[in-house]
Design a protein around this motif. Structure first.
Motif, mmCIF file in Angstrom:
data_model
loop_
_atom_site.group_PDB
_atom_site.id
_atom_site.type_symbol
_atom_site.label_atom_id
_atom_site.label_comp_id
_atom_site.label_asym_id
_atom_site.label_seq_id
_atom_site.Cartn_x
_atom_site.Cartn_y
_atom_site.Cartn_z
ATOM 1 N N GLY A 156 65.403 48.452 51.078
ATOM 2 C CA GLY A 156 65.636 49.366 49.968
ATOM 3 C C GLY A 156 66.297 48.672 48.784
ATOM 4 O O GLY A 156 65.956 48.939 47.629
ATOM 5 N N TRP A 157 67.212 47.761 49.082
ATOM 6 C CA TRP A 157 67.899 47.015 48.008
ATOM 7 C C TRP A 157 66.922 46.135 47.238
ATOM 8 O O TRP A 157 67.056 45.962 46.022
ATOM 9 C CB TRP A 157 69.013 46.150 48.610
ATOM 10 N N LEU A 158 65.904 45.592 47.949
ATOM 11 C CA LEU A 158 64.940 44.716 47.302
ATOM 12 C C LEU A 158 64.027 45.514 46.369
ATOM 13 O O LEU A 158 63.714 45.059 45.258
ATOM 14 C CB LEU A 158 64.103 43.989 48.351
ATOM 15 N N VAL A 159 63.615 46.701 46.802
ATOM 16 C CA VAL A 159 62.797 47.561 45.940
ATOM 17 C C VAL A 159 63.553 47.870 44.656
ATOM 18 O O VAL A 159 62.992 47.857 43.557
ATOM 19 C CB VAL A 159 62.419 48.868 46.678
ATOM 20 N N LYS A 160 64.843 48.098 44.802
ATOM 21 C CA LYS A 160 65.687 48.368 43.633
ATOM 22 C C LYS A 160 65.777 47.137 42.739
ATOM 23 O O LYS A 160 65.660 47.238 41.511
ATOM 24 C CB LYS A 160 67.081 48.797 44.092
ATOM 25 N N ASP A 161 65.963 45.971 43.329
ATOM 26 C CA ASP A 161 66.031 44.731 42.553
ATOM 27 C C ASP A 161 64.727 44.457 41.808
ATOM 28 O O ASP A 161 64.724 43.861 40.729
ATOM 29 C CB ASP A 161 66.344 43.543 43.465
ATOM 30 N N LEU A 162 63.614 44.907 42.377
ATOM 31 C CA LEU A 162 62.312 44.680 41.768
ATOM 32 C C LEU A 162 61.947 45.750 40.749
ATOM 33 O O LEU A 162 60.851 45.734 40.194
ATOM 34 C CB LEU A 162 61.232 44.597 42.848
ATOM 35 N N GLY A 163 62.873 46.693 40.516
ATOM 36 C CA GLY A 163 62.660 47.671 39.465
ATOM 37 C C GLY A 163 62.180 49.034 39.923
ATOM 38 O O GLY A 163 61.762 49.853 39.091
ATOM 39 N N GLY A 164 62.205 49.312 41.211
ATOM 40 C CA GLY A 164 61.771 50.616 41.700
ATOM 41 C C GLY A 164 62.749 51.715 41.327
ATOM 42 O O GLY A 164 63.949 51.592 41.576
ATOM 43 N N LEU A 165 62.247 52.780 40.720
ATOM 44 C CA LEU A 165 63.059 53.942 40.354
ATOM 45 C C LEU A 165 62.556 55.147 41.137
ATOM 46 O O LEU A 165 61.601 55.817 40.727
ATOM 47 C CB LEU A 165 62.957 54.215 38.849
ATOM 48 N N PRO A 166 63.157 55.441 42.302
ATOM 49 C CA PRO A 166 62.666 56.533 43.142
ATOM 50 C C PRO A 166 62.984 57.915 42.555
ATOM 51 O O PRO A 166 64.068 58.135 42.031
ATOM 52 C CB PRO A 166 63.406 56.318 44.467
#
Length: 267
Positions: free
Chosen positions: A122-132
């Motif tokens: 989940g932290w990596l998705v956030k680092d890659l710019g994911g905005l859930p």
């Protein structure tokens, strides 16, 4: 000759063919969308710019050999934040395209909460710019504030208004106007990017081209709701027009009545 794949659907708007079957977790109201601390920003910068972006270039250009058409229309706007709207026809490429198109600006992607529900990454998705997308009213306030902050930071924000993946689909499915409220409120330029599929001479797999159109701007002479709808219609028309450039159908989608379950498969 290779037999054509056929997928069956019953709901053009809501059926999904991603095939991921991820167990979605509800976002907490205190979920932090954008990094604020210096070290967290530094970590994201290193991962995003030094590791991920080079890998994306290799994957998109050398492995998948995607051709990007009309990128020049974006050049005058690369010193500010913008919104991008694309058709949702692939798994990995749809995750990678925003970063490639937005270069050198950082790209954020609006995603469903299941994207940050995978344990351990989940932290990596956030680092890659994911905005859930948030699940609650208070969460949506933070989500909306994060989008405004990302534009302020001169990020480019990618949105897939069709919401669900239909692999290799060559048309544009109907989508709502709700996500177009952001560029209207923030007075931000909008671009569309449409993946089209072209026939290859010696391969059953189609060649991919991404066609970029814009910029589109909200009509400030109209009332808010009408401006949102007009912006949506302009982007939808541009994407529909570009989709006509597809000249092959690797996967055929066939309507089947709702009482029969739609077939769900991977890419």
């Amino acid at each position: 000759m290779k037999e054509q794949k056929i997928y069956y659907y019953s709901d053009e708007v809501n059926d999904d063919f991603a095939g991921t079957d991820i167990q979605k977790k509800k976002l907490t109201d205190d979920y932090e969308y954008l990094h604020k601390g210096f070290w967290l920003k530094l970590r994201r910068g290193f991962i995003y710019f030094c590791i991920v972006r080079p890998l994306i270039w290799v994957y998109n250009k050398l492995i998948k050999r995607v051709k990007y058409v009309n990128k020049k229309v974006m050049k005058p706007y690369k010193k500010q934040g913008c919104f991008m709207y694309g058709n949702h026809t692939a798994m990995i490429l749809d995750a990678f395209d925003p970063s490639y198109i937005a270069y050198p600006r950082p790209a954020d992607v609006i995603v469903n909460a299941d994207a940050v529900s995978i344990k351990g990454i989940g932290w990596l998705v956030k680092d890659l710019g994911g905005l859930p997308i948030a699940d609650s009213f208070s969460g949506m306030k933070k989500f909306n504030a994060a989008i405004a902050e990302a534009i302020k930071r001169k990020h480019w924000i990618a949105i897939y208004p069709e919401a669900h993946i239909w692999h290799y689909y060559t048309k544009i499915r109907p989508f709502a106007n709700v996500s177009f409220s952001y560029p209207v409120k923030l007075k931000t330029p909008v671009f569309s990017y449409t993946m089209v599929y072209k026939k290859r001479k010696r391969s059953p797999y189609p060649r991919r081209e991404v066609h970029i159109d814009g910029p589109f701007f909200a009509d400030e002479t109209l009332p808010y709701k009408q401006a949102v709808q007009k912006l949506r219609d302009e982007v939808y028309a541009a994407m529909c027009n570009r989709s006509k450039l597809s000249n092959c159908e690797y996967i055929k989608y066939v309507y089947r009545p709702k009482e029969e379950k739609a077939e769900v498969v991977g890419e």
